[in-house]
Design an enzyme around this catalytic site. Structure first.
Site, PDB file in Angstrom:
ATOM      1  N   ASN A 143       0.839  -1.209   0.000  1.00 62.71           N
ATOM      2  CA  ASN A 143       0.000   0.000   0.000  1.00 62.71           C
ATOM      3  C   ASN A 143       0.876   1.263   0.000  1.00 62.71           C
ATOM      4  OD1 ASN A 143      -2.358   1.735   0.261  1.00 62.71           O
ATOM      5  ND2 ASN A 143      -3.410  -0.152   0.845  1.00 62.71           N
ATOM      6  N   HIS A 169       3.401  -0.005  -2.777  1.00 60.51           N
ATOM      7  CA  HIS A 169       3.866  -1.392  -2.766  1.00 60.51           C
ATOM      8  C   HIS A 169       5.389  -1.532  -2.798  1.00 60.51           C
ATOM      9  CE1 HIS A 169      -0.229  -2.503  -2.849  1.00 60.51           C
ATOM     10  NE2 HIS A 169      -0.443  -2.426  -4.143  1.00 60.51           N
ATOM     11  N   HIS A 242      -0.995 -10.026  -3.225  1.00 57.13           N
ATOM     12  CA  HIS A 242      -1.815  -9.224  -4.125  1.00 57.13           C
ATOM     13  C   HIS A 242      -2.524 -10.055  -5.190  1.00 57.13           C
ATOM     14  CE1 HIS A 242      -3.137  -5.564  -6.076  1.00 57.13           C
ATOM     15  NE2 HIS A 242      -2.485  -4.825  -5.211  1.00 57.13           N
ATOM     16  N   SER A 243      -3.045 -11.231  -4.813  1.00 54.60           N
ATOM     17  CA  SER A 243      -3.794 -12.042  -5.791  1.00 54.60           C
ATOM     18  C   SER A 243      -5.113 -11.363  -6.130  1.00 54.60           C
ATOM     19  CB  SER A 243      -4.070 -13.437  -5.228  1.00 54.60           C
ATOM     20  OG  SER A 243      -2.899 -14.211  -5.274  1.00 54.60           O
ATOM     21  N   TYR A 244      -5.459 -11.427  -7.420  1.00 46.63           N
ATOM     22  CA  TYR A 244      -6.767 -10.969  -7.885  1.00 46.63           C
ATOM     23  C   TYR A 244      -7.616 -12.210  -8.110  1.00 46.63           C
ATOM     24  CZ  TYR A 244      -4.926  -6.324  -9.248  1.00 46.63           C
ATOM     25  OH  TYR A 244      -4.371  -5.068  -9.272  1.00 46.63           O
ATOM     26  N   ASP A 314     -11.454   0.556  -2.813  1.00 48.65           N
ATOM     27  CA  ASP A 314      -9.990   0.453  -2.712  1.00 48.65           C
ATOM     28  C   ASP A 314      -9.665   1.005  -1.327  1.00 48.65           C
ATOM     29  OD1 ASP A 314      -7.319   0.213  -3.166  1.00 48.65           O
ATOM     30  OD2 ASP A 314      -7.233   1.542  -4.914  1.00 48.65           O
ATOM     31  N   GLN A 351      -7.281  -4.627   2.859  1.00 42.77           N
ATOM     32  CA  GLN A 351      -7.605  -3.731   1.756  1.00 42.77           C
ATOM     33  C   GLN A 351      -8.535  -4.479   0.821  1.00 42.77           C
ATOM     34  OE1 GLN A 351      -6.243  -0.593   1.539  1.00 42.77           O
ATOM     35  NE2 GLN A 351      -6.740   0.071  -0.535  1.00 42.77           N
ATOM     36  N   GLU A 379      -6.303  -7.796   0.506  1.00 42.29           N
ATOM     37  CA  GLU A 379      -4.909  -7.723   0.947  1.00 42.29           C
ATOM     38  C   GLU A 379      -4.873  -7.489   2.447  1.00 42.29           C
ATOM     39  OE1 GLU A 379      -3.050  -4.682  -1.849  1.00 42.29           O
ATOM     40  OE2 GLU A 379      -5.116  -4.798  -2.544  1.00 42.29           O
TER      41      GLU A 379
HETATM   42  C1  GLA Z   1      -3.553  -1.824  -4.351  1.00 43.23           C
HETATM   43  C2  GLA Z   1      -3.936  -0.402  -4.253  1.00 43.23           C
HETATM   44  C3  GLA Z   1      -4.675   0.001  -5.471  1.00 43.23           C
HETATM   45  C4  GLA Z   1      -3.859  -0.285  -6.709  1.00 43.23           C
HETATM   46  C5  GLA Z   1      -3.438  -1.719  -6.725  1.00 43.23           C
HETATM   47  C6  GLA Z   1      -2.504  -2.006  -7.847  1.00 43.23           C
HETATM   48  O1  GLA Z   1      -4.596  -2.639  -4.141  1.00 43.23           O
HETATM   49  O2  GLA Z   1      -4.669  -0.113  -3.101  1.00 43.23           O
HETATM   50  O3  GLA Z   1      -4.964   1.360  -5.410  1.00 43.23           O
HETATM   51  O4  GLA Z   1      -2.729   0.524  -6.717  1.00 43.23           O
HETATM   52  O5  GLA Z   1      -2.843  -2.087  -5.528  1.00 43.23           O
HETATM   53  O6  GLA Z   1      -2.983  -1.584  -9.065  1.00 43.23           O
END
Ligand code: GLA
Length: 414
Positions: A143, A169, A242-244, A314, A351, A379
């Site tokens: 973050n 990050h 940071h997995s989506y 976010d 997050q 996160e």
């Molecule tokens: C985190 C941040 C977001 C963005 C992503 C990467 O989750 O909080 O704002 O920057 O990483 O794109």
């Protein structure tokens, strides 16, 4: 080099081969006499082959339970290895020592159908660069740190700025998502450990920081992530994953239909640079109230200042907790597949990010274009910009101390 096919693909391949062999038998016997007898034999042979392949396919899933390794290239002259963790249910987690990136998570839906629910790429090179931080370990400071500056013990440190004036990050060149870690399979359990020494001054941070992150896959379909770090000078640390996810399967549309529950009564509102203002605001009465399961899309485009500033969700949610043990943080349910992801953590916050910055410029697995809100991240972390907020829980690790945190992602279906 492409990552090796997953167990499901291996099985489909075996089945295809069995069918082709069946057809070959058909052609071969076509011209000879005793047709009906042969065709009966043929049928039974095909059935036998298919049954055999299915059993063998099942056995493959069993016999590959454990950790498999595949060399997938090199970075800075160091080999990159893909580690595939498989449990006896065929659940698969794949991660590589480049950036500690989780490249695939294959879990069953309510019918037992496995699908990959992690956004990502099919090769190591696909992750270079990786602007959305797909699947990566993020640090030293996950973050944002405002203006890329903080003061510790009277000394001001300047960090590379990579998000307007913020440091996001962990920096630019050698943040945790972009370096080569040492990887080692765990003994006696299905897991892998990644270790990294971040040298004193790296990306502007003080102290030689030794970090170890382990991924363990359990028989209850949990991905357990353990973080550990020590330092030889006081330094801030905030490390996350940071997995989506898209629980319907990666690339399968946006995540607006997912239902989310977050165990948080308060969040840290942000300013226009997405830096916490310092306020701890109750979620009650706001579109950030996920105390009961709510569709992501239900309020995401409301004209609430926090949603407008962040272009969606976010935000850092403060987990309701009693004590500092593993605590339920969030649960996500995807109605079409029935898949459920439940997150527990020892961290103070989480997050919730809805991929608002995904803009279709990244093409991932199978040519899938990752558009806005095609994935969400959960996160687990300390509050953003804590080094500049003395009233936030501290992120300073001192020599002689060991930083430890644990996060569990549990996958199920209903
Ligand atoms: C985190 C941040 C977001 C963005 C992503 C990467 O989750 O909080 O704002 O920057 O990483 O794109």
């Amino acid at each position: 080099m492409r990552f090796m096919p997953v167990a499901g693909e291996r099985q489909r391949y075996a089945e295809r081969k069995a069918l082709l062999r069946g057809r070959a038998v058909e052609q071969h016997t076509h011209k000879s006499g005793l047709r009906s007898k042969l065709s009966a034999m043929r049928r039974s042979l095909i059935v036998t082959i298919i049954v055999f392949m299915l059993v063998a396919g099942g056995a493959t899933a069993q016999s590959t339970a454990g950790v498999q390794q595949q060399p997938v290239g090199s970075r800075d002259g160091r080999p990159i290895t893909l580690y595939t963790l498989t449990n006896s249910h065929g659940v698969e987690i794949r991660a590589m020592n480049y950036g500690g990136i989780i490249v695939a998570i294959r879990v069953p839906d309510r019918k037992g159908q496995l699908a990959d629910i992690a956004l990502g790429h099919e090769t190591m090179e696909g992750y270079i660069p990786n602007p959305p931080y797909l699947g990566a370990i993020v640090g030293r400071y996950a973050n944002r740190i405002a203006n890329g500056k903080f003061t510790l013990d009277g000394k001001t440190y300047s960090l590379p700025q990579n998000d307007g004036t913020n440091t996001l990050h962990g920096g630019v060149k050698r943040s945790f998502d972009k370096v080569t870690w040492d990887g080692e399979p765990l003994k006696g359990t299905t897991g892998v450990a990644f270790s990294y020494l971040s040298k004193d001054g790296e990306e502007g941070f003080p102290g030689n920081l030794t970090v170890k992150v382990t991924y363990t896959l359990t028989e209850s379909n949990e991905l357990v992530i353990d973080y550990e770090a020590t330092t030889d000078k006081a330094t801030p640390i905030n490390v996350s994953q940071h997995s989506y996810f898209n629980l319907a399967s990666e690339g399968n549309g946006d995540v607006l239909n997912h239902e989310v529950e977050i165990n948080a009564d308060r969040f840290t509102p942000v300013d226009k640079n997405l830096i916490p203002t310092g306020e701890l605001r109750p979620v009650k009465g706001t579109p950030l109230d996920f105390s009961t399961p709510t569709r992501v899309g239900a309020r995401i485009d409301d004209t609430y200042d926090q949603l407008t500033l962040a272009h969606g969700y976010d935000h850092n949610f403060i987990i309701n907790r009693k004590g500092d043990g593993l605590t339920f943080a969030a649960r996500v349910y995807e109605p079409t597949s029935g898949r459920v992801l439940e997150v527990s953590t020892t961290q103070p916050a989480i997050q919730f990010y809805t991929g608002n910055f995904l803009d279709g410029s990244v093409t991932g697995k199978q040519g899938h274009v990752y558009k806005r809100r095609y994935g969400f991240c959960l996160e687990t972390q300390h509050y953003p910009d804590s080094p500049n907020h003395p009233d936030f829980p501290t992120t300073i690790l001192k020599p002689g101390e060991t930083f430890r945190s644990k996060t569990v992602f549990k996958f199920s279906a209903k």
